[in-house]
Design a protein around this motif. Sequence first.
Motif, PDB file in Angstrom:
ATOM      1  N   PRO A 200       0.903  -1.140   0.194  1.00  0.00           N
ATOM      2  CA  PRO A 200       0.078  -0.172  -0.074  1.00  0.00           C
ATOM      3  C   PRO A 200       0.876   1.095   0.126  1.00  0.00           C
ATOM      4  O   PRO A 200       1.918   1.385   0.338  1.00  0.00           O
ATOM      5  CB  PRO A 200      -0.913  -0.068   1.314  1.00  0.00           C
ATOM      6  CG  PRO A 200      -0.181  -0.937   2.221  1.00  0.00           C
ATOM      7  CD  PRO A 200       0.914  -1.975   1.409  1.00  0.00           C
ATOM      8  N   GLU A 204      -2.859   5.769  -0.161  1.00  0.00           N
ATOM      9  CA  GLU A 204      -4.129   4.846   0.099  1.00  0.00           C
ATOM     10  C   GLU A 204      -4.360   4.779   1.629  1.00  0.00           C
ATOM     11  O   GLU A 204      -5.508   4.623   2.089  1.00  0.00           O
ATOM     12  CB  GLU A 204      -3.674   3.287  -0.558  1.00  0.00           C
ATOM     13  CG  GLU A 204      -3.473   3.559  -2.045  1.00  0.00           C
ATOM     14  CD  GLU A 204      -3.150   2.084  -2.582  1.00  0.00           C
ATOM     15  OE1 GLU A 204      -3.320   1.688  -3.782  1.00  0.00           O
ATOM     16  OE2 GLU A 204      -2.624   1.332  -1.710  1.00  0.00           O
ATOM     17  N   THR A 205      -3.117   4.626   2.352  1.00  0.00           N
ATOM     18  CA  THR A 205      -3.323   4.921   3.718  1.00  0.00           C
ATOM     19  C   THR A 205      -3.938   5.891   4.437  1.00  0.00           C
ATOM     20  O   THR A 205      -4.942   5.880   5.168  1.00  0.00           O
ATOM     21  CB  THR A 205      -1.962   4.589   4.394  1.00  0.00           C
ATOM     22  OG1 THR A 205      -1.311   3.545   3.761  1.00  0.00           O
ATOM     23  CG2 THR A 205      -1.945   4.401   5.853  1.00  0.00           C
ATOM     24  N   LEU A 208      -7.661   5.486   3.437  1.00  0.00           N
ATOM     25  CA  LEU A 208      -8.430   4.569   4.213  1.00  0.00           C
ATOM     26  C   LEU A 208      -8.642   5.165   5.699  1.00  0.00           C
ATOM     27  O   LEU A 208      -9.463   4.897   6.521  1.00  0.00           O
ATOM     28  CB  LEU A 208      -7.601   3.389   4.463  1.00  0.00           C
ATOM     29  CG  LEU A 208      -8.271   1.953   5.252  1.00  0.00           C
ATOM     30  CD1 LEU A 208      -9.454   1.442   4.964  1.00  0.00           C
ATOM     31  CD2 LEU A 208      -7.078   1.121   5.239  1.00  0.00           C
ATOM     32  N   SER A 211     -11.609   7.541   5.695  1.00  0.00           N
ATOM     33  CA  SER A 211     -12.902   6.752   5.395  1.00  0.00           C
ATOM     34  C   SER A 211     -13.227   6.082   6.857  1.00  0.00           C
ATOM     35  O   SER A 211     -14.312   6.217   7.019  1.00  0.00           O
ATOM     36  CB  SER A 211     -12.675   5.967   4.407  1.00  0.00           C
ATOM     37  OG  SER A 211     -11.892   4.974   4.626  1.00  0.00           O
ATOM     38  N   ASP A 227      -7.047  -4.057   7.122  1.00  0.00           N
ATOM     39  CA  ASP A 227      -7.817  -3.634   6.004  1.00  0.00           C
ATOM     40  C   ASP A 227      -6.772  -3.547   4.761  1.00  0.00           C
ATOM     41  O   ASP A 227      -7.197  -3.707   3.676  1.00  0.00           O
ATOM     42  CB  ASP A 227      -8.318  -2.292   6.352  1.00  0.00           C
ATOM     43  CG  ASP A 227      -9.827  -2.603   7.088  1.00  0.00           C
ATOM     44  OD1 ASP A 227     -10.043  -3.752   7.681  1.00  0.00           O
ATOM     45  OD2 ASP A 227     -10.440  -1.320   7.525  1.00  0.00           O
ATOM     46  N   LEU A 228      -5.556  -2.946   5.290  1.00  0.00           N
ATOM     47  CA  LEU A 228      -4.623  -2.752   3.959  1.00  0.00           C
ATOM     48  C   LEU A 228      -4.215  -4.168   3.382  1.00  0.00           C
ATOM     49  O   LEU A 228      -4.160  -4.486   2.319  1.00  0.00           O
ATOM     50  CB  LEU A 228      -3.567  -1.990   4.472  1.00  0.00           C
ATOM     51  CG  LEU A 228      -3.728  -0.396   4.829  1.00  0.00           C
ATOM     52  CD1 LEU A 228      -2.447   0.298   5.538  1.00  0.00           C
ATOM     53  CD2 LEU A 228      -4.029   0.283   3.502  1.00  0.00           C
ATOM     54  N   THR A 230      -5.970  -6.814   3.465  1.00  0.00           N
ATOM     55  CA  THR A 230      -6.879  -7.364   2.642  1.00  0.00           C
ATOM     56  C   THR A 230      -7.049  -6.856   1.383  1.00  0.00           C
ATOM     57  O   THR A 230      -7.383  -7.302   0.219  1.00  0.00           O
ATOM     58  CB  THR A 230      -8.531  -7.017   3.282  1.00  0.00           C
ATOM     59  OG1 THR A 230      -8.497  -7.587   4.726  1.00  0.00           O
ATOM     60  CG2 THR A 230      -9.652  -7.687   2.519  1.00  0.00           C
ATOM     61  N   SER A 231      -6.882  -5.768   1.137  1.00  0.00           N
ATOM     62  CA  SER A 231      -6.801  -5.013  -0.114  1.00  0.00           C
ATOM     63  C   SER A 231      -5.607  -5.064  -0.982  1.00  0.00           C
ATOM     64  O   SER A 231      -5.424  -4.800  -2.199  1.00  0.00           O
ATOM     65  CB  SER A 231      -7.237  -3.379  -0.088  1.00  0.00           C
ATOM     66  OG  SER A 231      -6.349  -2.806   0.696  1.00  0.00           O
ATOM     67  N   HIS A 232      -4.505  -5.423  -0.320  1.00  0.00           N
ATOM     68  CA  HIS A 232      -3.325  -5.818  -0.893  1.00  0.00           C
ATOM     69  C   HIS A 232      -2.934  -7.243  -0.722  1.00  0.00           C
ATOM     70  O   HIS A 232      -2.193  -7.446   0.248  1.00  0.00           O
ATOM     71  CB  HIS A 232      -2.296  -4.745  -0.512  1.00  0.00           C
ATOM     72  CG  HIS A 232      -2.588  -3.440  -0.790  1.00  0.00           C
ATOM     73  ND1 HIS A 232      -3.420  -2.733  -0.147  1.00  0.00           N
ATOM     74  CD2 HIS A 232      -1.965  -2.773  -1.890  1.00  0.00           C
ATOM     75  CE1 HIS A 232      -3.454  -1.591  -0.756  1.00  0.00           C
ATOM     76  NE2 HIS A 232      -2.735  -1.277  -1.849  1.00  0.00           N
TER      77      HIS A 232
END
Length: 334
Positions: A200, A204-205, A208, A211, A227-228, A230-232
């Motif tokens: 990441p 992006e951090t 996230l 949000s 979460d990072l 999971t997306s990477h």
Amino acid sequence: MTNPLADALTLHSEALAAWNECRAKARQIKDPKERAAALEALKGERPVHPYLGGLSLAALRQGNRRMLAPIRSRHADAKADHADSLSEWKERRAKARQIKDPEQRAKALEDLGERPTHPALVAAGCAVVSAVLLAGIPVVRHYAGVTITSGLTLWVITALILGNTTTPKEAAPAPAEGVADAPADGADEDDQEEPETTAPTPAETHLLTASLTASKRSVLLTRLATDLGTSHPGWEPSTKAVKALLSEAGIPFREGVRTPDGNGPGVHHQDVPPLPSPRDPAPLAGVVANVGAGQSANANANNAPAPTGREGFVLQPHPTDPARTIVVHNSDAA
């Protein structure tokens, strides 16, 4: 009815006899190096007595972690509460110091009260007071050795019991019938490409974190790492890596914050900087008319191109093709 303890003792006797036989054979080896290697290999294979089966440093550490888990959780909650109260106290103190009237400023500073005390200092003070009170009791002072020894023994026994108690894990779901584990026909294992590992980025951090804290709720570092990750896929999530990404993104983190997922190290919702505003969209490319030099790009039907003179020449529309222009001399145009 069989006795489990008697069976365990019998098995231990047989295993110990076999181990002693192997050790005797190892001692008969003439080569010193081979004999030392064989005896060294036998050291970790000596059968453990059934009464001593649960005594191990690993079990003691596991039991201590389980016994101290509630205390650590409570300490994390108190630490997070102290961090919030300390930040609010400092904010009120800063506002009080900005008062220009000396009397009102002194009164506001006095109304602040005492600075919030760290929970570690509170725990240390309670321990000292308890030790002094217990030392003042004659019975406790007389049997201090017995009391301390009994307490430590009870703690170790409880830790060993908890360390040897394993929690049941959920069994992995069995594969459905008819689904083959082998790759499809014609597919080679070497030809199967592994997914690329993408780490990441700080942007992006930042996105996230913004949000997750949009509802004015703080977020833990462990939640960001999960979460990072999971997306990477392929990226190994860790709080250390998240701290580095947050530092690059310019987002501060605290050692204790209160979140819906629990309390601990994380990012406070008030510390997240706003996201950068998107750039102005580029103007749409319009249709360029086929005009000559000095003509306007206005393509309306009622607009005729105005002749423009340059060194005795002017531009005029073509008599038969309106999309073209012709160059004529000023004398001819007149």
